[in-house]
Scaffold this motif. Sequence first.
Motif, mmCIF file in Angstrom:
data_model
loop_
_atom_site.group_PDB
_atom_site.id
_atom_site.type_symbol
_atom_site.label_atom_id
_atom_site.label_comp_id
_atom_site.label_asym_id
_atom_site.label_seq_id
_atom_site.Cartn_x
_atom_site.Cartn_y
_atom_site.Cartn_z
ATOM 1 N N PHE A 153 8.602 -1.938 37.851
ATOM 2 C CA PHE A 153 7.905 -0.655 37.758
ATOM 3 C C PHE A 153 6.821 -0.014 36.655
ATOM 4 O O PHE A 153 7.314 -0.079 35.844
ATOM 5 C CB PHE A 153 9.349 0.382 37.645
ATOM 6 C CG PHE A 153 10.162 0.457 38.492
ATOM 7 C CD1 PHE A 153 9.579 0.901 39.927
ATOM 8 C CD2 PHE A 153 10.984 -0.212 38.601
ATOM 9 C CE1 PHE A 153 10.524 1.571 40.988
ATOM 10 C CE2 PHE A 153 12.014 -0.173 39.897
ATOM 11 C CZ PHE A 153 11.694 1.247 40.890
ATOM 12 N N ASP A 154 5.469 -0.237 36.682
ATOM 13 C CA ASP A 154 4.671 -0.214 36.132
ATOM 14 C C ASP A 154 4.437 1.173 36.249
ATOM 15 O O ASP A 154 4.118 1.740 37.504
ATOM 16 C CB ASP A 154 3.113 -0.838 36.174
ATOM 17 C CG ASP A 154 3.806 -2.384 35.775
ATOM 18 O OD1 ASP A 154 4.854 -2.198 35.224
ATOM 19 O OD2 ASP A 154 3.186 -3.669 36.223
ATOM 20 N N LEU A 237 -2.797 -1.693 37.400
ATOM 21 C CA LEU A 237 -1.345 -2.192 38.561
ATOM 22 C C LEU A 237 -0.981 -3.461 38.473
ATOM 23 O O LEU A 237 -2.039 -3.992 39.207
ATOM 24 C CB LEU A 237 -0.457 -1.477 39.255
ATOM 25 C CG LEU A 237 -0.994 -0.064 39.143
ATOM 26 C CD1 LEU A 237 0.097 1.384 39.812
ATOM 27 C CD2 LEU A 237 0.154 0.415 37.709
ATOM 28 N N ALA A 238 0.101 -4.408 37.979
ATOM 29 C CA ALA A 238 0.475 -5.758 39.223
ATOM 30 C C ALA A 238 0.995 -5.791 40.336
ATOM 31 O O ALA A 238 1.767 -4.674 40.653
ATOM 32 C CB ALA A 238 0.831 -6.295 38.108
ATOM 33 N N PRO A 239 1.753 -6.529 41.081
ATOM 34 C CA PRO A 239 1.659 -6.253 42.477
ATOM 35 C C PRO A 239 3.515 -5.619 42.460
ATOM 36 O O PRO A 239 4.019 -6.039 41.285
ATOM 37 C CB PRO A 239 1.908 -7.839 42.493
ATOM 38 C CG PRO A 239 1.112 -8.394 41.993
ATOM 39 C CD PRO A 239 0.719 -8.298 41.266
ATOM 40 N N TRP A 253 1.924 -4.545 46.538
ATOM 41 C CA TRP A 253 1.324 -3.328 46.028
ATOM 42 C C TRP A 253 2.297 -2.109 46.219
ATOM 43 O O TRP A 253 2.363 -1.675 47.725
ATOM 44 C CB TRP A 253 -0.225 -3.982 45.892
ATOM 45 C CG TRP A 253 -0.620 -5.137 45.354
ATOM 46 C CD1 TRP A 253 -0.510 -5.926 46.199
ATOM 47 C CD2 TRP A 253 -1.133 -5.223 44.235
ATOM 48 N NE1 TRP A 253 -1.068 -6.464 45.920
ATOM 49 C CE2 TRP A 253 -1.210 -6.755 44.558
ATOM 50 C CE3 TRP A 253 -1.337 -4.622 43.409
ATOM 51 C CZ2 TRP A 253 -1.795 -7.376 43.467
ATOM 52 C CZ3 TRP A 253 -2.307 -5.153 42.423
ATOM 53 C CH2 TRP A 253 -2.359 -7.047 42.121
ATOM 54 N N GLY A 254 2.298 -1.449 45.405
ATOM 55 C CA GLY A 254 2.642 0.335 45.908
ATOM 56 C C GLY A 254 3.974 0.514 45.444
ATOM 57 O O GLY A 254 4.550 -0.414 45.990
ATOM 58 N N MET A 255 4.064 1.356 44.993
ATOM 59 C CA MET A 255 5.858 2.151 44.602
ATOM 60 C C MET A 255 6.236 2.574 46.541
ATOM 61 O O MET A 255 5.138 3.126 47.411
ATOM 62 C CB MET A 255 5.818 3.138 44.141
ATOM 63 C CG MET A 255 5.519 2.392 42.569
ATOM 64 S SD MET A 255 7.084 1.763 42.086
ATOM 65 C CE MET A 255 8.516 2.474 42.148
ATOM 66 N N GLU A 280 -1.541 -0.392 53.822
ATOM 67 C CA GLU A 280 -0.136 -0.615 52.460
ATOM 68 C C GLU A 280 0.286 -1.990 52.834
ATOM 69 O O GLU A 280 1.675 -1.842 51.450
ATOM 70 C CB GLU A 280 0.113 0.469 51.640
ATOM 71 C CG GLU A 280 -0.639 1.496 51.726
ATOM 72 C CD GLU A 280 -0.466 2.458 50.902
ATOM 73 O OE1 GLU A 280 1.129 2.631 51.143
ATOM 74 O OE2 GLU A 280 -1.169 3.958 50.608
ATOM 75 N N TRP A 281 0.640 -2.710 53.520
ATOM 76 C CA TRP A 281 1.514 -3.429 54.153
ATOM 77 C C TRP A 281 1.426 -4.746 53.399
ATOM 78 O O TRP A 281 -0.126 -5.082 52.881
ATOM 79 C CB TRP A 281 1.682 -3.431 55.464
ATOM 80 C CG TRP A 281 2.147 -2.937 56.775
ATOM 81 C CD1 TRP A 281 2.672 -1.461 56.529
ATOM 82 C CD2 TRP A 281 1.431 -3.153 58.330
ATOM 83 N NE1 TRP A 281 2.796 -0.908 57.217
ATOM 84 C CE2 TRP A 281 2.070 -1.495 58.324
ATOM 85 C CE3 TRP A 281 1.221 -3.816 58.769
ATOM 86 C CZ2 TRP A 281 2.592 -1.898 60.123
ATOM 87 C CZ3 TRP A 281 1.241 -3.571 59.962
ATOM 88 C CH2 TRP A 281 1.929 -2.225 60.481
ATOM 89 N N GLY A 282 2.477 -5.675 52.842
ATOM 90 C CA GLY A 282 2.261 -6.625 52.272
ATOM 91 C C GLY A 282 1.802 -7.756 52.957
ATOM 92 O O GLY A 282 1.316 -7.945 53.780
#
Length: 346
Positions: A153-154, A237-239, A253-255, A280-282
């Motif tokens: 959580f960055d 940000l990191a993964p 990536w992303g919240m 935005e899919w992993g």
Amino acid sequence: MADPLRVALLGYGTAGASFHAPLIAAVDGLTLSAVVTSRREQVLRDHPDARVLADPGEVWAARSSYDLVVVATPNHTHVPLARAAVDARLPVVVDKPLAGSAGDARELVKRAEKARVPLTVYQNRRWDGDFRTMRRLLTSGAVGHPLRLESRFDRWRPTVATDAWKENADNDGGILLDLGSHLVDQALTLFGPVRSVYAEIDAHRSGAAVEDDVFLALTHASGVHSHLWASALAGQLAPRFRLLGDAGAYVTWGMDPQEAALRAGRKPGSPNFGERPASEWGKVGAGDALRPYRTLTGEWTRFYEGVVTAVTTGAPMPVDPHDAVRVLTVLDAARRSASARTVVDI
């Protein structure tokens, strides 16, 4: 059809206004009957049918008017308010963390069990879309045997908000309890009990009274390692998740979008709520053999749907309060580890 459960919500700050009230309003079987807050105009604008109360004592005095209490107040008030709800024989949802320490949480859980009052903790991140996706991948064996989870959580918040209760140690503030509660709960949900903890806990920002940068290395009894980060000083940000297995990896990536949507005033159930676009899919795989993997929809409403079922049928609550004790046991060990600069066995 049975009458909906009448909910008394304690607190209407960010947690109450954005993370609880909209979900309560959206879930069949619940109605927001009262809110305890000084923000009367905001409540009446958002939920005109709800009563606005000045003090939690008004809830306990009229206990027969309510079926469920939700505690969404600053951390240091969670235990006394939850204890009062239990003593009033009212089922209670407590926002995370359940308490400031494992000992206080354990005593509260025992009190609720003795009184036979349902108690649960709002660990909504179990219903994040990317976390749900990762659980599916583990079940399907898509990455093989899991070896290590990296979870973050960055944020980039380099200036201390001196008027915020989360920046105050007396209020059980700090990023370890705030975000660490989510990170550890997710790790325990995936990989089970923790055998040992190593932690680095720092306060880097000028004027910081509580920690703003933490790293936890957990060794699970299963042998899996969880490496967890939370920071207010992540300029890049990191993964969000990096799950490594002996047959591949899953990286995303992303919240989860539900928090941003709720803060913006969107309602659960509105079109595409909780969904991530394909961009935005992993990705799953190894080396050059990577493929996008659809992120499941985030479904925070499922927590409150579980609460309705538990209170009306006697089924277990959606989050076992003993899980919150286990999370706080890890966080307590993390503080000891950082202080002694050593690995702490649990």
